[in-house]
Design a protein around this motif. Structure first.
Motif, mmCIF file in Angstrom:
data_model
loop_
_atom_site.group_PDB
_atom_site.id
_atom_site.type_symbol
_atom_site.label_atom_id
_atom_site.label_comp_id
_atom_site.label_asym_id
_atom_site.label_seq_id
_atom_site.Cartn_x
_atom_site.Cartn_y
_atom_site.Cartn_z
ATOM 1 N N ARG A 61 9.546 31.803 -11.085
ATOM 2 C CA ARG A 61 8.946 31.713 -10.019
ATOM 3 C C ARG A 61 8.489 33.105 -9.320
ATOM 4 N NH1 ARG A 61 12.895 26.640 -8.782
ATOM 5 N NH2 ARG A 61 11.237 24.996 -9.045
ATOM 6 N N ILE A 79 18.813 25.730 -6.290
ATOM 7 C CA ILE A 79 17.867 25.337 -7.381
ATOM 8 C C ILE A 79 16.338 25.665 -6.992
ATOM 9 C CG2 ILE A 79 17.696 23.060 -5.676
ATOM 10 C CD1 ILE A 79 17.932 22.788 -9.428
ATOM 11 N N LEU A 80 16.104 26.254 -5.895
ATOM 12 C CA LEU A 80 14.761 26.517 -5.932
ATOM 13 C C LEU A 80 14.449 27.966 -6.334
ATOM 14 C CD1 LEU A 80 13.247 24.486 -2.690
ATOM 15 C CD2 LEU A 80 13.091 23.874 -5.374
ATOM 16 N N VAL A 251 13.428 19.131 -0.146
ATOM 17 C CA VAL A 251 12.544 18.541 -1.019
ATOM 18 C C VAL A 251 12.750 17.172 -1.145
ATOM 19 C CG1 VAL A 251 12.342 20.554 -2.681
ATOM 20 C CG2 VAL A 251 14.130 18.976 -3.004
ATOM 21 N N ALA A 252 13.640 16.563 -0.877
ATOM 22 C CA ALA A 252 13.956 15.187 -0.925
ATOM 23 C C ALA A 252 13.210 14.334 0.421
ATOM 24 C CB ALA A 252 15.666 14.709 -0.779
ATOM 25 N N THR A 255 8.407 16.006 0.698
ATOM 26 C CA THR A 255 7.543 15.517 -0.286
ATOM 27 C C THR A 255 7.181 13.941 -0.245
ATOM 28 O OG1 THR A 255 9.338 15.615 -1.768
ATOM 29 C CG2 THR A 255 7.873 17.189 -1.896
ATOM 30 N N SER A 256 8.309 13.118 -0.048
ATOM 31 C CA SER A 256 8.043 11.848 -0.198
ATOM 32 C C SER A 256 7.303 11.224 0.989
ATOM 33 C CB SER A 256 9.564 11.132 -0.257
ATOM 34 O OG SER A 256 10.143 11.808 -1.163
ATOM 35 N N LEU A 309 -0.912 10.237 -6.025
ATOM 36 C CA LEU A 309 -0.024 11.427 -6.274
ATOM 37 C C LEU A 309 -1.154 12.164 -7.136
ATOM 38 C CD1 LEU A 309 3.636 10.997 -7.213
ATOM 39 C CD2 LEU A 309 2.478 11.798 -5.256
ATOM 40 N N GLY A 315 3.239 18.333 -3.999
ATOM 41 C CA GLY A 315 3.283 19.858 -4.443
ATOM 42 C C GLY A 315 2.275 20.379 -5.068
ATOM 43 N N ARG A 320 3.589 31.110 -9.665
ATOM 44 C CA ARG A 320 4.572 31.943 -10.895
ATOM 45 C C ARG A 320 4.126 33.744 -10.880
ATOM 46 N NH1 ARG A 320 6.837 27.725 -10.436
ATOM 47 N NH2 ARG A 320 7.705 26.307 -12.331
ATOM 48 N N LEU A 391 13.431 16.906 -10.175
ATOM 49 C CA LEU A 391 14.707 16.312 -10.407
ATOM 50 C C LEU A 391 14.315 14.843 -9.778
ATOM 51 C CD1 LEU A 391 17.739 18.751 -9.981
ATOM 52 C CD2 LEU A 391 17.081 17.230 -11.979
ATOM 53 N N PHE A 396 11.996 9.248 -6.552
ATOM 54 C CA PHE A 396 10.800 9.113 -5.810
ATOM 55 C C PHE A 396 9.960 7.763 -6.331
ATOM 56 C CE2 PHE A 396 6.093 9.238 -5.208
ATOM 57 C CZ PHE A 396 6.138 9.402 -3.667
HETATM 58 C C1 HEM Z 1 6.019 12.839 -3.978
HETATM 59 C C2 HEM Z 1 7.216 13.245 -4.368
HETATM 60 C C3 HEM Z 1 7.404 14.591 -4.926
HETATM 61 C C4 HEM Z 1 6.601 15.428 -5.840
HETATM 62 C C5 HEM Z 1 5.149 15.493 -5.705
HETATM 63 C C6 HEM Z 1 7.336 16.534 -6.143
HETATM 64 C C7 HEM Z 1 6.895 17.639 -7.067
HETATM 65 C C8 HEM Z 1 7.354 18.393 -7.419
HETATM 66 C C9 HEM Z 1 7.182 19.693 -8.268
HETATM 67 C C10 HEM Z 1 5.594 20.008 -8.602
HETATM 68 C C11 HEM Z 1 8.111 20.490 -8.717
HETATM 69 C C12 HEM Z 1 8.142 21.876 -9.755
HETATM 70 C C13 HEM Z 1 8.178 22.990 -8.864
HETATM 71 C C14 HEM Z 1 8.017 24.288 -9.829
HETATM 72 O O1 HEM Z 1 7.830 23.920 -11.028
HETATM 73 O O2 HEM Z 1 8.286 25.509 -9.330
HETATM 74 C C15 HEM Z 1 9.397 19.874 -7.903
HETATM 75 C C16 HEM Z 1 10.672 20.272 -8.157
HETATM 76 C C17 HEM Z 1 11.802 19.942 -7.681
HETATM 77 N N1 HEM Z 1 11.792 18.706 -6.984
HETATM 78 FE FE1 HEM Z 1 10.403 17.445 -6.668
HETATM 79 N N2 HEM Z 1 8.708 16.308 -5.934
HETATM 80 C C18 HEM Z 1 8.774 15.156 -5.159
HETATM 81 C C19 HEM Z 1 9.864 14.376 -4.672
HETATM 82 C C20 HEM Z 1 11.297 14.932 -4.856
HETATM 83 C C21 HEM Z 1 12.455 14.115 -4.391
HETATM 84 C C22 HEM Z 1 12.443 13.120 -3.737
HETATM 85 C C23 HEM Z 1 13.594 15.061 -4.963
HETATM 86 C C24 HEM Z 1 15.047 14.837 -4.543
HETATM 87 C C25 HEM Z 1 15.550 13.929 -4.132
HETATM 88 C C26 HEM Z 1 12.884 16.148 -5.583
HETATM 89 C C27 HEM Z 1 13.575 17.362 -6.005
HETATM 90 C C28 HEM Z 1 13.175 18.395 -6.700
HETATM 91 C C29 HEM Z 1 14.065 19.473 -7.110
HETATM 92 C C30 HEM Z 1 15.457 19.636 -6.854
HETATM 93 C C31 HEM Z 1 12.915 20.445 -7.752
HETATM 94 C C32 HEM Z 1 13.194 21.862 -8.461
HETATM 95 C C33 HEM Z 1 13.843 21.489 -9.744
HETATM 96 C C34 HEM Z 1 14.022 22.901 -10.550
HETATM 97 O O3 HEM Z 1 13.482 24.026 -10.114
HETATM 98 O O4 HEM Z 1 14.986 23.116 -11.352
HETATM 99 N N3 HEM Z 1 11.347 16.113 -5.566
HETATM 100 N N4 HEM Z 1 9.143 18.799 -7.359
#
Ligand code: HEM
Length: 448
Positions: A61, A79-80, A251-252, A255-256, A309, A315, A320, A391, A396
């Motif tokens: 990242r 985590i981010l 994030v939780a 995005t939702s 979506l 997202g 990177r 995650l 979602f």
């Molecule tokens: C429409 C709903 C969502 C979309 C479009 C979405 C999209 C994404 C994307 C594109 C990434 C990757 C980022 C990267 O590669 O740098 C990501 C990572 C992540 N998302 Fe989601 N997300 C959504 C909902 C959620 C929800 C509801 C949660 C938790 C309850 C969540 C938790 C996470 C976490 C913790 C990561 C980081 C994972 C890591 O770096 O190991 N996301 N999300």
């Protein structure tokens, strides 16, 4: 290598420019000229796979891309982030997202959604327009406080946090658009950003400290963090727990609800899709309420959400930083260069989706079509690819079906402005204006 001098068009409409550049280069890696900053735009699904999975070690990242640096200033180092800290967070948090745990919570989620949707009855009875974004935030907060916080924060506190997050994601925009401005130079939005971060900490830190004093053995987010361990087996520091907590809330929720806000103007413009959706929900859920065992039969609802979506991936922007020299699609990438991946661009390109790429058509996701090899596996990647893959994807996907089915089981709607909103430049894909709609109760002869 194609290059695109893009500063004026990026400032005018960053999202459109990314799609245009992708179509113009037909998926070749392109260098975009943003004044002194010249990132590479990666739109080909094969290159997406390479950067995010096969060569993930070369493309972390990175601390110094404008977006990750803004994100890091808000959520710190959990985590981010990247590296050992990220790995400890991922290990700690992943069990909370196991499909078995999430599946077991579906009826509790459905209850939380039904309670939040009940509150819309009054607006529906008086035909007062509702602010869709605000109501969806409230519904999503109801789910998250129940599934992740075991009631340790209230829906009101979660909503205060979301309002502060709103400030943060929009205050990031000047930094994303002008990544060449040095960080020591104050920019519009910086102070609002700092104040909003403080407001969030004021709510979450006391909750975190309370959980550390009385950790409990529950499987909620705070108990999991309290039990979390680094690679050496030490407990996570308070700072890392705070960072993970803030990241997870961000994030939780963001995005939702942002993703689901787009649905209503889109349906208003596609009455045929809306009517198929109503039919399915009526047939499967009947008088309701929505329960876990309805989910397998809500196949069209899932197709609509996948298509949503595709065109509106919350997202939209995944940057990177090259940690070493590399060659990608025949283009030399120097160590230190910024590489931008954009699900938004890839998912709207004609090269992968054909001449009707930008039309809303849920049939693209009819069972069997994607699996039938019609398109590249990573032509659709709203949840990312590789070790950082979202995650929350399974959560979602279930939550969104429950929310849409609950709302449409109870109401029909008209949007006050039927045009599709423009997109606001921000960390997530937000509509540039408020989306409002009037709810109309569904009349049924049988009582609920
Ligand atoms: C429409 C709903 C969502 C979309 C479009 C979405 C999209 C994404 C994307 C594109 C990434 C990757 C980022 C990267 O590669 O740098 C990501 C990572 C992540 N998302 Fe989601 N997300 C959504 C909902 C959620 C929800 C509801 C949660 C938790 C309850 C969540 C938790 C996470 C976490 C913790 C990561 C980081 C994972 C890591 O770096 O190991 N996301 N999300």
């Amino acid at each position: 290598m194609p290059a695109w001098r893009a500063l004026p068009s990026v400032l005018r409409d960053a999202h459109r420019t990314f799609v245009d550049v992708g179509n113009w280069s037909n998926g070749d890696v392109v260098r975009i000229g943003l004044g002194v900053s010249r990132p590479y735009l990666v739109t080909n699904p094969a290159h997406v796979h390479e950067v995010l999975q096969q060569k993930a070690a070369i493309y972390p990242r990175g601390d110094d891309t404008a977006m990750w640096r803004s994100v890091r200033k808000f959520v710190g180092d959990g985590i981010l982030a990247e590296g050992a800290t990220w790995a400890a967070s991922r290990r700690t948090l992943a069990p909370l997202f196991r499909p078995t745990r999430i599946n077991a919570m579906v009826d509790a989620m459905a209850d939380a959604i039904a309670v939040a949707v009940d509150e819309l009855d009054a607006s529906a009875a008086t035909a007062i327009p509702i602010d869709v974004g605000r109501e969806l935030s409230r519904i999503v907060c109801g789910v998250i406080t129940r599934t992740f916080f075991a009631g340790r924060i209230t829906v009101e506190q979660a909503l205060t946090i979301m309002a502060a997050q709103e400030t943060i994601v929009t205050a990031m925009a000047p930094r994303i658009l002008a990544p060449f401005v040095p960080w020591w130079l104050p920019m519009p939005g910086d102070r609002r950003f700092r104040d909003a971060v403080r407001a969030i900490d004021d709510i979450l830190l006391p909750v975190l400290r309370g959980a550390l004093r009385e950790p409990g053995d529950g499987d909620d987010l705070l108990s999991a963090l309290a039990r979390g361990r680094t690679e050496d087996g030490d407990p996570l520091s308070e700072k890392q727990m705070r960072d993970d907590l803030v990241s997870m809330v961000a994030v939780a929720t963001e995005t939702s609800y942002v993703a689901l806000t787009w649905l209503w103007p889109v349906l208003a413009n596609h009455p045929d899709v809306a009517s198929k959706l109503y039919d399915e929900i009526e047939r499967v859920v009947g008088a309701g309420p929505v329960r876990a065992d309805h989910l397998p039969a809500l196949t069209y609802t899932k197709m609509v959400l996948e298509e949503l979506l595709r065109l509106y991936p919350a997202g939209w922007f995944v940057p990177r930083r090259a940690a070493a020299d590399d060659v990608l699609g025949g283009v030399r990438i120097d160590k230190g260069a910024t590489v931008i991946l954009s699900p938004y661009a890839t998912q709207r390109m004609t090269a992968w989706w054909g001449p009707t790429a930008e039309l809303f058509d849920p049939e693209r996701f009819a069972p069997g079509r994607a699996a039938g090899g019609e398109r590249h596996r990573y032509a659709h990647y709203p949840f990312g690819v590789g070790m950082h893959r979202c995650l929350g994807e399974h959560l979602f996907n279930l939550e969104a079906v429950l929310i849409v089915a609950t709302l449409l089981n109870r109401f029909r709607f008209t949007v006050t402005d039927p045009s599709i909103p423009r997109i606001k430049v921000a960390g997530s894909l937000r509509p540039a204006r408020r989306v409002e709609m009037i709810l109309i109760p569904v009349e049924r002869s049988a009582t609920r």
